[in-house]
Every structure is written in structure tokens, then in C-alpha cells.
Design a protein around this motif. Structure first.
Motif, PDB file in Angstrom:
ATOM      1  N   GLU A  43       0.824  -1.214   0.000  1.00  0.00           N
ATOM      2  CA  GLU A  43       0.000   0.000   0.000  1.00  0.00           C
ATOM      3  C   GLU A  43       0.863   1.272   0.000  1.00  0.00           C
ATOM      4  O   GLU A  43       0.624   2.202  -0.766  1.00  0.00           O
ATOM      5  N   LEU A  44       1.889   1.269   0.878  1.00  0.00           N
ATOM      6  CA  LEU A  44       2.791   2.428   0.944  1.00  0.00           C
ATOM      7  C   LEU A  44       3.541   2.590  -0.386  1.00  0.00           C
ATOM      8  O   LEU A  44       3.696   3.703  -0.893  1.00  0.00           O
ATOM      9  N   ALA A  45       3.989   1.483  -0.958  1.00  0.00           N
ATOM     10  CA  ALA A  45       4.725   1.526  -2.232  1.00  0.00           C
ATOM     11  C   ALA A  45       3.845   2.094  -3.338  1.00  0.00           C
ATOM     12  O   ALA A  45       4.283   2.936  -4.136  1.00  0.00           O
ATOM     13  N   GLU A  46       2.594   1.670  -3.387  1.00  0.00           N
ATOM     14  CA  GLU A  46       1.691   2.142  -4.443  1.00  0.00           C
ATOM     15  C   GLU A  46       1.376   3.629  -4.281  1.00  0.00           C
ATOM     16  O   GLU A  46       1.224   4.350  -5.272  1.00  0.00           O
ATOM     17  N   THR A  47       1.300   4.090  -3.040  1.00  0.00           N
ATOM     18  CA  THR A  47       1.065   5.518  -2.796  1.00  0.00           C
ATOM     19  C   THR A  47       2.315   6.323  -3.160  1.00  0.00           C
ATOM     20  O   THR A  47       2.242   7.328  -3.873  1.00  0.00           O
ATOM     21  N   HIS A  48       3.461   5.857  -2.680  1.00  0.00           N
ATOM     22  CA  HIS A  48       4.721   6.564  -2.929  1.00  0.00           C
ATOM     23  C   HIS A  48       4.992   6.714  -4.430  1.00  0.00           C
ATOM     24  O   HIS A  48       5.399   7.773  -4.891  1.00  0.00           O
ATOM     25  N   TYR A  49       4.776   5.634  -5.179  1.00  0.00           N
ATOM     26  CA  TYR A  49       5.046   5.647  -6.619  1.00  0.00           C
ATOM     27  C   TYR A  49       3.778   5.900  -7.450  1.00  0.00           C
ATOM     28  O   TYR A  49       3.741   5.550  -8.624  1.00  0.00           O
ATOM     29  N   GLU A  51       2.547   8.341  -9.026  1.00  0.00           N
ATOM     30  CA  GLU A  51       2.672   9.056 -10.314  1.00  0.00           C
ATOM     31  C   GLU A  51       3.075   8.119 -11.453  1.00  0.00           C
ATOM     32  O   GLU A  51       2.958   8.462 -12.630  1.00  0.00           O
ATOM     33  N   HIS A  52       3.565   6.919 -11.127  1.00  0.00           N
ATOM     34  CA  HIS A  52       4.001   5.965 -12.161  1.00  0.00           C
ATOM     35  C   HIS A  52       2.988   4.851 -12.409  1.00  0.00           C
ATOM     36  O   HIS A  52       3.298   3.867 -13.081  1.00  0.00           O
ATOM     37  N   LYS A  53       1.773   5.026 -11.875  1.00  0.00           N
ATOM     38  CA  LYS A  53       0.756   3.967 -11.911  1.00  0.00           C
ATOM     39  C   LYS A  53       0.489   3.427 -13.317  1.00  0.00           C
ATOM     40  O   LYS A  53       0.275   2.228 -13.505  1.00  0.00           O
ATOM     41  N   GLU A  54       0.527   4.293 -14.301  1.00  0.00           N
ATOM     42  CA  GLU A  54       0.208   3.862 -15.678  1.00  0.00           C
ATOM     43  C   GLU A  54       1.425   3.341 -16.434  1.00  0.00           C
ATOM     44  O   GLU A  54       1.292   2.858 -17.558  1.00  0.00           O
ATOM     45  N   ARG A  55       2.608   3.440 -15.838  1.00  0.00           N
ATOM     46  CA  ARG A  55       3.828   3.001 -16.535  1.00  0.00           C
ATOM     47  C   ARG A  55       3.903   1.475 -16.583  1.00  0.00           C
ATOM     48  O   ARG A  55       3.461   0.793 -15.659  1.00  0.00           O
ATOM     49  N   PRO A  56       4.508   0.934 -17.649  1.00  0.00           N
ATOM     50  CA  PRO A  56       4.592  -0.530 -17.779  1.00  0.00           C
ATOM     51  C   PRO A  56       5.410  -1.190 -16.667  1.00  0.00           C
ATOM     52  O   PRO A  56       5.207  -2.371 -16.362  1.00  0.00           O
ATOM     53  N   PHE A  57       6.327  -0.429 -16.058  1.00  0.00           N
ATOM     54  CA  PHE A  57       7.192  -1.018 -15.026  1.00  0.00           C
ATOM     55  C   PHE A  57       6.656  -0.827 -13.604  1.00  0.00           C
ATOM     56  O   PHE A  57       7.351  -1.140 -12.633  1.00  0.00           O
ATOM     57  N   PHE A  58       5.392  -0.331 -13.476  1.00  0.00           N
ATOM     58  CA  PHE A  58       4.852  -0.038 -12.137  1.00  0.00           C
ATOM     59  C   PHE A  58       4.849  -1.287 -11.236  1.00  0.00           C
ATOM     60  O   PHE A  58       5.258  -1.230 -10.070  1.00  0.00           O
ATOM     61  N   GLY A  59       4.405  -2.419 -11.781  1.00  0.00           N
ATOM     62  CA  GLY A  59       4.354  -3.655 -10.994  1.00  0.00           C
ATOM     63  C   GLY A  59       5.733  -4.080 -10.529  1.00  0.00           C
ATOM     64  O   GLY A  59       5.933  -4.456  -9.364  1.00  0.00           O
ATOM     65  N   GLU A  60       6.703  -3.947 -11.419  1.00  0.00           N
ATOM     66  CA  GLU A  60       8.093  -4.303 -11.101  1.00  0.00           C
ATOM     67  C   GLU A  60       8.639  -3.381 -10.005  1.00  0.00           C
ATOM     68  O   GLU A  60       9.314  -3.812  -9.069  1.00  0.00           O
ATOM     69  N   LEU A  61       8.288  -2.090 -10.127  1.00  0.00           N
ATOM     70  CA  LEU A  61       8.743  -1.071  -9.179  1.00  0.00           C
ATOM     71  C   LEU A  61       8.212  -1.369  -7.769  1.00  0.00           C
ATOM     72  O   LEU A  61       8.973  -1.377  -6.786  1.00  0.00           O
ATOM     73  N   VAL A  62       6.924  -1.634  -7.676  1.00  0.00           N
ATOM     74  CA  VAL A  62       6.296  -1.931  -6.384  1.00  0.00           C
ATOM     75  C   VAL A  62       6.846  -3.256  -5.837  1.00  0.00           C
ATOM     76  O   VAL A  62       7.176  -3.378  -4.647  1.00  0.00           O
ATOM     77  N   GLY A  63       6.989  -4.247  -6.711  1.00  0.00           N
ATOM     78  CA  GLY A  63       7.534  -5.545  -6.294  1.00  0.00           C
ATOM     79  C   GLY A  63       8.946  -5.405  -5.744  1.00  0.00           C
ATOM     80  O   GLY A  63       9.291  -6.000  -4.722  1.00  0.00           O
ATOM     81  N   PHE A  64       9.743  -4.561  -6.393  1.00  0.00           N
ATOM     82  CA  PHE A  64      11.141  -4.391  -5.967  1.00  0.00           C
ATOM     83  C   PHE A  64      11.253  -3.669  -4.628  1.00  0.00           C
ATOM     84  O   PHE A  64      11.965  -4.114  -3.723  1.00  0.00           O
ATOM     85  N   ILE A  65      10.516  -2.572  -4.474  1.00  0.00           N
ATOM     86  CA  ILE A  65      10.678  -1.744  -3.266  1.00  0.00           C
ATOM     87  C   ILE A  65      10.113  -2.453  -2.020  1.00  0.00           C
ATOM     88  O   ILE A  65      10.484  -2.125  -0.893  1.00  0.00           O
ATOM     89  N   THR A  66       9.230  -3.447  -2.250  1.00  0.00           N
ATOM     90  CA  THR A  66       8.675  -4.216  -1.131  1.00  0.00           C
ATOM     91  C   THR A  66       9.418  -5.545  -0.930  1.00  0.00           C
ATOM     92  O   THR A  66       9.070  -6.314  -0.044  1.00  0.00           O
ATOM     93  N   SER A  67      10.461  -5.799  -1.712  1.00  0.00           N
ATOM     94  CA  SER A  67      11.108  -7.121  -1.704  1.00  0.00           C
ATOM     95  C   SER A  67      12.034  -7.341  -0.517  1.00  0.00           C
ATOM     96  O   SER A  67      12.351  -8.474  -0.171  1.00  0.00           O
ATOM     97  N   SER A  68      12.478  -6.261   0.122  1.00  0.00           N
ATOM     98  CA  SER A  68      13.468  -6.335   1.206  1.00  0.00           C
ATOM     99  C   SER A  68      13.487  -4.959   1.862  1.00  0.00           C
ATOM    100  O   SER A  68      13.098  -3.969   1.217  1.00  0.00           O
ATOM    101  N   PRO A  69      13.943  -4.844   3.115  1.00  0.00           N
ATOM    102  CA  PRO A  69      13.875  -3.541   3.808  1.00  0.00           C
ATOM    103  C   PRO A  69      14.632  -2.404   3.107  1.00  0.00           C
ATOM    104  O   PRO A  69      15.572  -2.632   2.348  1.00  0.00           O
TER     105      PRO A  69
END
Ligand code: IDP
Length: 147
Positions: A43-49, A51-69
Motif C-alpha cells: 500500500e505504501l509503495a503504491e502511494t509513494h510511486y 505518479e508511475h501507476k500507468e507506466r509498464p514497469f509499475f508492478g516491477e517497481l512496487v515488487g522491488f521496493i517491497t522485496s526487502s527492507p
């Protein structure tokens, strides 16, 4: 005097770059006014990013930033928002100048080591998103007249 939000991303934490990155901003002369390790929620990752919601790499971005502290920080100083962006280097590490954080430590755009606010508005929004007011200190360093 400005404040900015900086965050060592999961790749930077895993690669033991937190100390090196903190050191660069300390040595430059900026003041660390808040810092913490945290696991970013989806949830925090999706809010933080957001502005990139429509970008093709949004899922990758959220997955990466939540993958480890991550290591989240608030830094204070004159023009710190734009100066920190210069110290970070270009978004794509392969375009970042050597001597910058991304230029020295990154190779791929998806693992570019550090996040930093890009405007006064985003700094205020991101600080508010990641920190409570009582997690930030306000103080004057004794060496400030020398910096
Ligand atoms: P910034 O972090 O330099 O402000 P933004 O354009 O806001 O750059 O992008 C946010 C983050 O999204 C970047 O730091 C980078 O890690 C990631 N990113 C940007 N473009 C791509 C891409 O094409 N593929 C995967 N990740 C990307």
C-alpha cells in the motif's frame, strides 16, 4: 533551509551501502534529521510511486521496493533537494556520471540504489508519508558556521 526525503532502496541495503551513502551526505555538510529501517508495504509503495501507476514497469517497481527492507532518511540543508539529486546521479545508472551514487554503484535502472525527492512538493509529501513529526529532530550543528 530545505528538507528532502532520501531512501536507500533494497539493493543498496542488501549490498551494505547504507553507511557509505549516509557518509556522503554527512561529509557534504547536510544534517540528518530522521532515519529508520522499514519494510515498505504494498500500500505504501503504491502511494509513494502513485505518479508511475500507468507506466509498464509499475508492478516491477512496487515488487522491488517491497522485496526487502529500505533505509528511509530525512536530510536538511540549503538547496538539499536539488543538490541531493545531483549527488545521486541520473535515474539510469548507465547515464549517471561516475562520482555520483548511481554512477558509482548501479548498473540497471530498476536497481539504482537510492530514491530522492525531486521537488519541494514531493519532498513534503514523501516526508509526511514515511515519517511522523515526532520521528524528526530539529537542531543546529555546532559546526554549521564552518560548512
Ligand atoms: P527517479 O528515481 O530518478 O526520480 P523516476 O522517473 O521517478 O526516477 O522513476 C522512479 C524509479 O522507477 C526509478 O528510480 C527507477 O528505479 C524506476 N524505473 C524508471 N524507469 C524504469 C524502467 O524503464 N524499468 C524499470 N524501472 C524503472
Amino acid at each position: 533551509m530545505e528538507r528532502t526525503f532520501l531512501m536507500v532502496k533494497p539493493d543498496g541495503v542488501q549490498r551494505n551501502l547504507v553507511g557509505e551513502i549516509v557518509s556522503r551526505f554527512e561529509q557534504k555538510g547536510y544534517t540528518l534529521v530522521g532515519a529508520k529501517m522499514l519494510a515498505v508495504s504494498k500500500e505504501l509503495a503504491e502511494t509513494h510511486y502513485g505518479e508511475h501507476k500507468e507506466r509498464p514497469f509499475f508492478g516491477e517497481l512496487v515488487g522491488f521496493i517491497t522485496s526487502s527492507p529500505v533505509f528511509a532518511m530525512v536530510w536538511e540543508g540549503e538547496n538539499v533537494i536539488s543538490e541531493a539529486r545531483k549527488m545521486m546521479g541520473a535515474t539510469n545508472p548507465q547515464e549517471a556520471t561516475p562520482g555520483t551514487i548511481r554512477g558509482d554503484y548501479g548498473i540497471q535502472v530498476s536497481k539504482n540504489v537510492i530514491h530522492g525527492s525531486d521537488s519541494v512538493e514531493s519532498a513534503a509529501r514523501e516526508i509526511d508519508l514515511f515519517f511522523n513529526e515526532d520521528e524528526l529532530v530539529s537542531f543546529k550543528k555546532t559546526n554549521s558556521e564552518w560548512v
